[in-house]
Write an enzyme that holds these catalytic residues in place. Structure first.
Site, PDB file in Angstrom:
ATOM      1  N   ARG A 165      84.710  73.085  82.396  1.00 56.07           N
ATOM      2  CA  ARG A 165      86.104  73.570  82.355  1.00 56.07           C
ATOM      3  C   ARG A 165      86.012  75.043  81.993  1.00 56.07           C
ATOM      4  O   ARG A 165      85.363  75.396  81.010  1.00 56.07           O
ATOM      5  CB  ARG A 165      86.863  72.774  81.283  1.00 56.07           C
ATOM      6  CG  ARG A 165      88.262  73.271  80.985  1.00 56.07           C
ATOM      7  CD  ARG A 165      89.186  72.931  82.146  1.00 56.07           C
ATOM      8  NE  ARG A 165      90.582  73.050  81.803  1.00 56.07           N
ATOM      9  CZ  ARG A 165      91.231  74.186  81.637  1.00 56.07           C
ATOM     10  NH1 ARG A 165      90.609  75.339  81.750  1.00 56.07           N
ATOM     11  NH2 ARG A 165      92.516  74.181  81.355  1.00 56.07           N
TER      12      ARG A 165
ATOM     13  N   GLU B 273      97.813  72.989  88.789  1.00 54.70           N
ATOM     14  CA  GLU B 273      97.283  71.649  89.024  1.00 54.70           C
ATOM     15  C   GLU B 273      97.197  71.343  90.511  1.00 54.70           C
ATOM     16  O   GLU B 273      98.156  71.539  91.247  1.00 54.70           O
ATOM     17  CB  GLU B 273      98.184  70.601  88.356  1.00 54.70           C
ATOM     18  CG  GLU B 273      98.158  70.668  86.851  1.00 54.70           C
ATOM     19  CD  GLU B 273      96.806  70.372  86.259  1.00 54.70           C
ATOM     20  OE1 GLU B 273      96.140  69.420  86.704  1.00 54.70           O
ATOM     21  OE2 GLU B 273      96.413  71.093  85.326  1.00 54.70           O
TER      22      GLU B 273
ATOM     23  N   ARG C  39      84.020  67.584  78.992  1.00 58.81           N
ATOM     24  CA  ARG C  39      83.676  68.687  79.892  1.00 58.81           C
ATOM     25  C   ARG C  39      83.162  69.834  79.029  1.00 58.81           C
ATOM     26  O   ARG C  39      83.664  70.067  77.925  1.00 58.81           O
ATOM     27  CB  ARG C  39      84.903  69.161  80.672  1.00 58.81           C
ATOM     28  CG  ARG C  39      85.489  68.118  81.579  1.00 58.81           C
ATOM     29  CD  ARG C  39      86.771  68.598  82.227  1.00 58.81           C
ATOM     30  NE  ARG C  39      87.771  68.910  81.214  1.00 58.81           N
ATOM     31  CZ  ARG C  39      89.030  69.218  81.476  1.00 58.81           C
ATOM     32  NH1 ARG C  39      89.457  69.287  82.722  1.00 58.81           N
ATOM     33  NH2 ARG C  39      89.883  69.490  80.503  1.00 58.81           N
TER      34      ARG C  39
END
Length: 173
Positions: A61, A69, A105
């Site tokens: 990330r 998104e 992540r």
């Protein structure tokens, strides 16, 4: 004699599984606050990618930014994903890791082979917001403000909605 062979086999398998388990745990545990090179093998959206490190895929990330998104079709979500892909997909990059998020992540800054900071470039291109909730870095804030001022990328839309608000609105529905 059969019993001895069985015990040896059992011991060997136990050692093998222990080694494999420890190695896989070791790769993840050692990546926090590390700098390493890896190949970008996947782009999920404008702020999430997957790299291959020591033959193991690692989800990353991007630190300091939040991109529109792709899931839920937020405006500029696909454009943001493509911009990130154009910057680094298939390339060997330098990963400057920080920590893991709650989704396991790795949070990181990505530097291309041409010494370009991908996280900053996404802001410069107007394909992400500075994620002030998790970053107080003034340079990232300045890059977002410049892109807004010049109406670059998603800032062409006067009603651009920050991804964290988009996600919040989607949860309510």
């Amino acid at each position: 004699r059969k019993n001895l062979k069985f015990k040896i086999l059992k011991y060997f398998l136990l050692l093998l599984f222990s080694y494999v388990y420890c190695f896989s745990q070791d790769v993840n545990a050692n990546l926090r606050n590390q700098t390493f090179s890896a190949k970008v093998i996947g782009i999920s959206d404008g702020d999430t990618m997957e790299v291959l490190f020591r033959d193991k895929p690692i989800k990353i990330r991007l630190a300091h930014i939040d991109a529109p998104e792709k899931r839920g079709t937020q405006p500029f979500g696909n454009n943001s994903k493509k911009a990130l892909s154009d910057l680094c997909f298939g390339k060997i990059v330098t990963v400057q890791s920080e920590k893991y998020d709650r989704y396991k992540r790795l949070i990181a800054v990505i530097i291309t082979d041409k010494n370009k900071n991908v996280n900053k470039e996404m802001l410069r291109l107007g394909m992400a917001w500075h994620y002030k909730k998790y970053s107080n870095n003034a340079e990232y804030a300045q890059l977002e403000n410049l892109a807004r001022k010049n109406r670059v990328g998603l800032w062409q839309d006067q009603n651009a909605i920050a991804p964290w608000l988009w996600r919040e609105n989607k949860k309510k529905k």
